[in-house]
Every structure is written in C-alpha cells, then in structure tokens.
Design a protein around this motif. Sequence first.
Motif, PDB file in Angstrom:
ATOM      1  N   TRP A   1      23.683  50.396  16.688  1.00 28.58           N
ATOM      2  CA  TRP A   1      23.192  51.899  17.057  1.00 28.58           C
ATOM      3  C   TRP A   1      24.381  52.789  16.800  1.00 28.58           C
ATOM      4  O   TRP A   1      23.912  53.922  16.681  1.00 28.58           O
ATOM      5  N   THR A   2      25.489  52.627  16.922  1.00 26.91           N
ATOM      6  CA  THR A   2      26.585  53.348  16.768  1.00 26.91           C
ATOM      7  C   THR A   2      26.538  54.178  15.604  1.00 26.91           C
ATOM      8  O   THR A   2      26.905  55.362  15.352  1.00 26.91           O
TER       9      THR A   2
ATOM     10  N   GLN B   1      24.282  57.293  15.761  1.00 26.46           N
ATOM     11  CA  GLN B   1      24.620  58.168  16.682  1.00 26.46           C
ATOM     12  C   GLN B   1      25.071  59.781  15.920  1.00 26.46           C
ATOM     13  O   GLN B   1      26.050  59.449  15.062  1.00 26.46           O
TER      14      GLN B   1
ATOM     15  N   SER C   1      27.169  62.052  16.840  1.00 28.31           N
ATOM     16  CA  SER C   1      28.687  62.081  17.118  1.00 28.31           C
ATOM     17  C   SER C   1      29.401  61.381  16.183  1.00 28.31           C
ATOM     18  O   SER C   1      30.611  61.609  15.594  1.00 28.31           O
TER      19      SER C   1
ATOM     20  N   THR D   1      28.384  55.425  22.098  1.00 26.16           N
ATOM     21  CA  THR D   1      26.842  56.151  22.460  1.00 26.16           C
ATOM     22  C   THR D   1      27.006  57.538  22.015  1.00 26.16           C
ATOM     23  O   THR D   1      28.188  58.065  21.777  1.00 26.16           O
ATOM     24  N   PRO D   2      25.860  58.225  22.523  1.00 25.62           N
ATOM     25  CA  PRO D   2      25.925  59.611  22.188  1.00 25.62           C
ATOM     26  C   PRO D   2      27.179  60.242  22.975  1.00 25.62           C
ATOM     27  O   PRO D   2      27.541  60.213  24.208  1.00 25.62           O
TER      28      PRO D   2
ATOM     29  N   LYS E   1      27.927  68.502  22.222  1.00 25.17           N
ATOM     30  CA  LYS E   1      27.459  67.173  21.966  1.00 25.17           C
ATOM     31  C   LYS E   1      26.120  67.486  21.280  1.00 25.17           C
ATOM     32  O   LYS E   1      25.336  68.336  21.500  1.00 25.17           O
TER      33      LYS E   1
ATOM     34  N   HIS F   1      22.771  65.875  20.636  1.00 20.99           N
ATOM     35  CA  HIS F   1      21.998  64.643  21.229  1.00 20.99           C
ATOM     36  C   HIS F   1      20.876  65.023  21.842  1.00 20.99           C
ATOM     37  O   HIS F   1      20.339  66.046  22.279  1.00 20.99           O
TER      38      HIS F   1
ATOM     39  N   GLY G   1      20.042  56.647  22.974  1.00 22.08           N
ATOM     40  CA  GLY G   1      20.681  56.643  21.825  1.00 22.08           C
ATOM     41  C   GLY G   1      20.057  55.484  20.769  1.00 22.08           C
ATOM     42  O   GLY G   1      20.713  55.293  19.521  1.00 22.08           O
TER      43      GLY G   1
ATOM     44  N   TYR H   1      17.783  56.485  17.636  1.00 18.90           N
ATOM     45  CA  TYR H   1      17.951  56.880  16.181  1.00 18.90           C
ATOM     46  C   TYR H   1      17.922  55.726  15.137  1.00 18.90           C
ATOM     47  O   TYR H   1      17.462  55.817  14.202  1.00 18.90           O
TER      48      TYR H   1
END
Length: 335
Positions: free
Chosen positions: A124-125, A128, A130, A254-255, A272, A274, A279, A282
């Motif tokens: 998932w990263t 993100q 960010s 994470t976000p 940020k 988000h 998260g 996405y």
Amino acid sequence: MKKYNWAVLGCGKIAHKFISDLKLLPNAKLYAAASRDLQRAKDFAGEWGFEKAYGSYDEMVNDPEVDVVYIATPHSHHHEHTLLCLNHKKAVLCEKAFSLNGKEVAEMIDTAKANNTFLMEAFWTMFQPSFQQAMEILKSGELGKLKIVRSDFAFNAPFLEDKRLYNVELGGGSLLDIGIYPVFAALTSLGVPKTVKTFADFSPTGSEESINIIFKYADGSLANLTSSFAAHSPTQTEYLCEKGYLILNPRWFTPTNITIMKEGEEPKTLPKQHREGWGYQYEAEHVMECLDQALIESPKMTWKLSQDLIDLLDRIRIDAGIFFGDRDKNIFSEF
Ligand SMILES: NC(=O)c1ccc[n+]([C@@H]2O[C@H](COP(=O)([O-])OP(=O)(O)OC[C@H]3O[C@@H](n4cnc5c(N)ncnc54)[C@H](OP(=O)(O)O)[C@@H]3O)[C@@H](O)[C@H]2O)c1
C-alpha cells in the motif's frame, strides 16, 4: 463505470481495515467474505455488508460472480492461496510479504501469466500520495544525489508464541512483517544493493525479533535499516542527499507528510495530501483501474519490483540466519 465483485480471503485483523477503505470506492462491491470458519465469515459479512459468506476458501473461488480477491492470510499461506485464486481465474491483490521466498513468488507470477489473470502485491505504501511525492522530489534532482537512506519500523509486540508475529510456521519475525517496509524504501530509491550486512536477535521460538541491515551500493551509497518487535521506533524514513534531505515523517509508510531541507535554508514541512480512509483505498482503486484496462500486471507495483523485493529479503535472511524450515529447502544454495 464497471463495478467489481470483491471477495476477502481470511477474515483477520488487516481484512477489517482494508474493507473499511474498500467501502469508500463506488466501483467496488463488497460481495463475498471467505473464512475457514463459516460463523466468522458470516460475522465479517454482516459487519461490513457483504452479500455472501463462505466457510471455506474453495467454495468462494468456485463462485463465478467473484471478480477479484483480497488475500489477507499470514505470509506463510500467500503462495497457496494466490495459486488457488489464479487457477480459478480470479484477479488477486495479495498482502505483503508476497510469500516466504523468491522461488515461491516466481511461481505466483508464472501462474498469473499462465492463467492470463491479474496479480499484484498489496504494497500500500507505493500508492500513498506522500510516498509518491517523495519519489518525485528525489527524482527531480533538486536535492542532488541521494547518498544515504535511513529507515525504521519497530514496535514492542507482546510475546505470544502461537501468534503470527512469533510463529516461524506462519512466517513469523519482524523482517517479513515490518522490516519489509524499510527494505522497500531503500529498494525503491537506491535499487538493488551490491552488499548486504546484517545483525539480528532472535526470540525464544527461534523467530527473528530485531534486525539491523546495512546495504552498500556500487556507487558508494548506503542504506541503514531497522525493524524490531522488541522496542518502539519513530518509524520514519530519511533520504540524505548531497544538497539537503527529505524526511517521510512518522508513520512514514502510511498517509503522512514530508519535511524537506535544502542547503542554506530552514527545513519546511509540506502539507499532507490525503483523503478519507486508512490509506488502503489507493491500492484498491489502482487494482480496479488495471482491471478496467484488462491488465494482468500493475505498471506501478510491478512483478519485477515484487520479485526484487523478495529476492533481497532472501539475501538478508541468509546473512542473518533466518530460515523457514522446509519451505527454504534448495533455495539458499543458489546464493
Ligand atoms: N498492509 C498492511 O498494512 C498490513 C497490516 C497488517 C498485516 N498485513 C499483512 O496481512 C497478512 C495478515 O495479517 P493479519 O494481521 O490480518 O493476520 P491475522 O489477524 O492473524 O489474520 C490472518 C487470517 O488468515 C486466516 N488464516 C488462514 N490460515 C491461517 C493459519 N494457518 N493460521 C492463522 N490464520 C490463518 C485467518 O482467517 P480465517 O480464519 O477467517 O480464515 C486469519 O484470521 C500478513 O501477511 C501481514 O503481513 C498487512
């Protein structure tokens, strides 16, 4: 807009969080919950509003209405469950770590190709905002060349010998559970290292509890990575560059937001980016974009990246002496 019938395979902790994000997406239908235990499937389905509940994974993959399966079992079972779904032509989003070793991941990818069916690691990263923003800034060159990556992920997890985190049979140990994130941070910014050195400490079950990892690259760049179930860490990633630095602030995977320092200037923290959710929305959104285009491989979380990641984890395990018994047979002689 095509709507996809999602199924969840394994109704454990992460499945709840993922589904609460999946619920936010208008093209995702919460269709089937599958558990080894029918009552658990019914409870999960009832809580989140799934249409069907199955008391076995086999029954679920035989439902022709299921389009895509989110696999949320322990990493020790990802290989078996991914093959089960792909061989029934179900698209797969499978949790990290993708499997226990590189050989198993290669088989999963081969099975996706053989069945012409979508497969992606649920990293998932990668999705993100960010993390994407950090990658763009590093690539733009405004901070100069990246020289050192420092990344950590640690928390003090109670010692429960039968549970996933400490049970070697279930792929226990901090490396595949949370150390995979710092390794991902180094791999996605500096690539595959030339040299890997580690120091690890082990729990009474023989599972790895804490690990420090150093990578050295052909051009002299370095990565310094830590994961642990024995202590708490800030859980941030620092990219140290010739003309400044960039920090993905805690909890970096994470976000979150970014702090950036350019030579001669004060550090500044960017806002940020988000939207609602934990998260996980996405990556789920991306899976459906891929399915809309009839892709079987994600152009972002590619098979090559997943294979490089698990191969690097294999190299780390060999250096640290972390083995998963028979599952690793015939693999480590290759290195
Ligand atoms: N992306 C993230 O942020 C994130 C966060 C946490 C975990 N994860 C990953 O997600 C996976 C699951 O983690 P979790 O914390 O949700 O685990 P968990 O709570 O222990 O749940 C795993 C589920 O897998 C099923 N299962 C099937 N065979 C099993 C077996 N032999 N032993 C135990 N469970 C079995 C069970 O579901 P049924 O009984 O319902 O069949 C169980 O509830 C792991 O690979 C982990 O690395 C990812």
